[in-house]
Design an enzyme around this catalytic site. Sequence first.
Site, short mmCIF file in Angstrom:
data_model
loop_
_atom_site.label_atom_id
_atom_site.label_comp_id
_atom_site.label_asym_id
_atom_site.label_seq_id
_atom_site.Cartn_x
_atom_site.Cartn_y
_atom_site.Cartn_z
N HIS A 81 0.78 -1.49 0.01
CA HIS A 81 -0.10 -0.24 -0.05
C HIS A 81 1.28 1.36 0.28
O HIS A 81 1.53 1.65 1.23
CB HIS A 81 -0.84 0.28 1.05
CG HIS A 81 -1.90 -1.48 1.63
ND1 HIS A 81 -3.06 -1.51 1.13
CD2 HIS A 81 -1.49 -2.54 1.97
CE1 HIS A 81 -3.68 -2.49 1.38
NE2 HIS A 81 -2.71 -2.55 1.85
N HIS A 195 -8.67 -9.93 0.53
CA HIS A 195 -8.39 -9.54 2.31
C HIS A 195 -9.79 -10.46 2.93
O HIS A 195 -10.90 -9.85 2.25
CB HIS A 195 -7.98 -7.79 2.28
CG HIS A 195 -8.14 -7.65 3.36
ND1 HIS A 195 -7.25 -6.91 4.15
CD2 HIS A 195 -8.55 -8.46 4.92
CE1 HIS A 195 -7.46 -6.76 5.86
NE2 HIS A 195 -7.66 -7.76 5.47
N HIS A 249 -1.82 -12.35 2.26
CA HIS A 249 -1.73 -12.36 4.71
C HIS A 249 -2.73 -13.47 4.68
O HIS A 249 -3.56 -13.21 5.69
CB HIS A 249 -1.91 -10.99 4.40
CG HIS A 249 -2.68 -10.07 4.39
ND1 HIS A 249 -4.22 -10.41 4.18
CD2 HIS A 249 -2.94 -8.92 3.92
CE1 HIS A 249 -4.89 -9.32 3.65
NE2 HIS A 249 -4.25 -7.83 4.09
N ASP A 320 2.82 -6.32 2.62
CA ASP A 320 1.61 -5.81 2.97
C ASP A 320 2.38 -4.72 3.73
O ASP A 320 1.73 -3.63 4.49
CB ASP A 320 0.78 -6.57 4.08
CG ASP A 320 -0.95 -5.64 4.13
OD1 ASP A 320 -1.30 -5.11 3.53
OD2 ASP A 320 -1.02 -5.90 5.50
#
Length: 454
Positions: A81, A195, A249, A320
């Site tokens: 991100h 996610h 993740h 992440d």
Amino acid sequence: MARLNYSQNLFGAINTYTMTHLLIRHARILLPDAQFLLGDVLLQDGKILEVASEIVAPNPSIVIDATGLTLLPGVIDPQVHFREPGLKHKEDLFTATCACAKGGVTSFLEMPNTRPLTITQGALNDKLHLAAQKCLVNYGFFIGATPDNLPDLLTANPTCGIKIFMGSAHGKLLVSREAELEPIFAEGTRLIAVHAEDQTRIIQRRQKFSNIIHPAIHSQIQDEKVALNATKLALKLSNKYQRRLHILHLSTGIETKLLRESKPNWVTTEVTPQHLLLNTETYNRIGTLAQMNPPLRSPENNDILWEALLDGVIDFIATDHAPHTLEEKAKIYPDSPSGMPGVETSLPLMLTQTKLGRCSIPQVANWMSTAVAKAYKIPNKGLIKPGYDADLVLVDLENYTPVRRKDLQTKCGWSPFEGWKLTGWPIITIIGGQIVYERGKLNTDVRGKPLKFE
Ligand code: DOR
């Protein structure tokens, strides 16, 4: 560490003539068959031209003496991100990619929760345009799903895939209900990355624990069942439509158990270094800096995730990288934001684990480069092989240096791993045949390229 312009730095001479060849000599080279060769690698026009035990330097050439260093394919980080556009006080594409270059990350796949959200072709184009101007490494972007942007998801190009926040998102990017998810799985022809957190259960548990402000409660609110419920739903829809699914993740042993029992060959999953190496005890050390989504789990989960990574239930590693400022992180839970930076520590963290006997160097290179290129169908990346792109990292596996705040390139300026003594730090990072980082200095004139997805 200073950010220097190319013309000011050690490599200024490189700019004075056309660089046709770059020769790396005497490196310990990781070959595609997971063997090492002590030898040379010749790069030309952004590609690997030759790998051999001895290569005579053509003229003109830049020669790197890599004695004592190990040459690996550059890291491809498939979940970051980078906050631009819209959230540049936390990070931007330039600072994030300076951190990438220092960390040996030569390509990244970035998430759509920027401002504006990357949920239309226009927003994707704008991001690609910014990236071409600012990124020191290669880039690819996800298109974000909303409950009502299916036409955009079907046509967006170029993109590495569709990102769905099933939980832990606000506003338009939240797609949590089965009825909203189903059309995307039914019609979305490209990779869907989820996610996986169950938003309904998060909301219920937030109310239940609303009187607790210790950040460790975060792992109980967004508990293992929050993750399992969503992973189950994503798997169910992927199975129904045989749709390419990537579970982002992965954080719990119960999810790995489910996947070990039944993981269709069109499903992949990833784990972060922090879910392998940090756990609920970390809150006592660094408080809200340990807060992320999905949350850190119990120490037993660290071991189960390692086991799943080693036996192939988990396919690869993503950081992440989700930076927030120290000021934001200093807010009292639950006002503190979730997320931690990762791109400049991930490779040394994992290579240090090789010294501890937890895994091997070829496994790390596979999880952080080769397997990612394969899963996202990125051509000509992830191996040191003639014809492949010259995205490479030379690491030092002899010396140990701690993670220090003053050395960090990320704009957020902190790391959950501060003080950890690590080996395998990048000494030189090469992007498309150009040196972008060497021994603490960045060549900020280098620009990455947009990644291709076959
Ligand atoms: O902790 C997190 N923070 N997890 C995510 O997946 C995204 C994020 C963010 O963007 O801050």
